[in-house]
Design an enzyme around this catalytic site. Structure first.
Site, short mmCIF file in Angstrom:
data_model
loop_
_atom_site.label_atom_id
_atom_site.label_comp_id
_atom_site.label_asym_id
_atom_site.label_seq_id
_atom_site.Cartn_x
_atom_site.Cartn_y
_atom_site.Cartn_z
N HIS A 243 14.87 9.76 -7.97
CA HIS A 243 14.58 8.57 -8.79
C HIS A 243 13.17 8.04 -8.51
CE1 HIS A 243 15.90 4.51 -10.48
NE2 HIS A 243 14.89 4.15 -9.72
N GLU A 244 12.83 7.89 -7.26
CA GLU A 244 11.52 7.31 -6.93
C GLU A 244 10.38 8.25 -7.34
OE1 GLU A 244 11.50 4.32 -6.34
OE2 GLU A 244 13.55 4.03 -5.69
N HIS A 247 9.56 7.67 -10.89
CA HIS A 247 8.59 6.58 -11.09
C HIS A 247 7.17 7.06 -10.78
CE1 HIS A 247 11.44 3.42 -11.84
NE2 HIS A 247 11.95 3.41 -10.63
ZN ZN Z 1 13.64 2.48 -9.78
#
Ligand code: ZN
Length: 327
Positions: A243-244, A247
């Site tokens: 997830h990170e 980003h």
């Molecule tokens: Zn996030």
């Protein structure tokens, strides 16, 4: 921040996860970061902590007052305008190239293990968890868990172990975080620096978006025990890392913008009014077509529930790579 010592105690004591679930039962509401976060620097290049931590992943019930993940519609517009401008400015950019090129980009990864001391509770996680995390990243970004294949692969170049109690836990937006990253970050815009440690405010992780000018804050911060085989119940299959890094490659949350507007700026992720937690069935929070994308890596569900990026997200990441991080 007040939740953190309690959580540590619960983990250490091995208290049943139902206790944790109770603690986590009040869903966090997205909090808009400081209004100046991106208006001062559309590319996110500003050195203010709010800019550098414009995205995160949290457990339900995390200290919402410090939850830095949500962008305003204005910030999204500015970021997307900056992406378009950055692409135009690249001499070698051809229209559409970023969306159609499928050649693999191998990202060098440096992992900084922040430790308070030499104990496991003090952050000394084994190398095996880190190599497993790299495998999880490679599987996820290759589409190996059921989603779209992306252009990205990951190569672990170095594990850097650092014992420094003043950097532990890693406190989001703190001067200590700034000091840590300024001291440790290595490589160019294409190098993924991952910082592992206990984290402030019940956060699972946070990341910086790509920006035109490389910042010493660039990188992702991940809860050490969220790595595959770690002790973070329901969040220990490595998907916080996935997830990170999403980003870091310019993806927003699937619930960005709620039901209206351009949402997460990706057309094939159905609109979602708010973050989903745990692993809900049939969740459909917007009238637009499609159930909520709760299985997407960019939502907030349990690791066991999220397993895919969409083709649109894969395209957005590669476009952003070409605009911001490619050599
Ligand atoms: Zn996030």
């Amino acid at each position: 921040m007040g939740l953190r010592p309690n959580l540590l105690t619960r983990r250490a004591a091995g208290v049943a996860s139902t206790t944790l679930a109770l603690l986590l039962s009040t869903a966090a509401v997205g909090v808009v970061p400081a209004a100046s976060a991106f208006s001062a620097a559309p590319g996110g290049a500003c050195a203010e902590p709010a800019d550098s931590h414009a995205n995160a992943r949290v457990k339900p019930g995390a200290a919402a007052t410090h939850e830095p993940n949500e962008l305003t519609a204005k910030q999204v517009r500015e970021r997307d305008a900056d992406l378009a401008a950055a692409l135009r400015e690249r001499a070698n950019f051809r229209a559409g190239a970023g969306a159609t090129t499928l050649a693999t980009v191998t990202i060098p990864v440096v992992v900084h293990v922040i430790q308070e001391n030499s104990t496991r509770a003090g952050g000394n996680i084994p190398d095996s968890l880190i190599t497993s995390q790299i495998s999880v990243l490679n599987q996820a970004y290759a589409g190996g868990t059921g989603g779209a294949a992306t252009a990205f692969a990951f190569r672990l170049d170095k594990i850097n172990r650092v014992t420094n109690p003043s950097w532990y836990p890693i406190v989001d937006g703190s001067s200590a975080e700034r000091s840590m990253k300024s001291s440790l970050r290595v490589g160019g815009k294409n190098t993924l620096n991952i910082y592992l440690g206990e984290l402030s405010d019940d956060l699972l992780g946070w990341a910086t978006f790509p920006q035109r000018k490389l910042s010493s804050m660039d990188g992702v911060v991940v809860l050490n025990e969220s790595l595959p085989g770690g002790t973070a119940t329901n969040y220990n299959q490595g998907d916080t890392g996935t997830h990170e890094v999403g980003h870091w490659l310019n993806l927003y949350h699937t619930f960005q913008g709620g039901c209206g507007g351009s949402g997460d700026s990706v057309s094939d992720t159905p609109a979602e009014a708010s973050a989903a937690f745990e692993c809900p069935t049939g969740r459909n929070t917007c009238s637009a077509t499609g159930l909520d994308p709760i299985t997407n890596f960019m939502d907030y569900t349990y690791d066991s529930c999220m397993y895919q990026f969409t083709p649109g997200q894969a395209s957005r990441m590669l476009t952003a790579w070409n605009a911001y991080r490619a050599a």
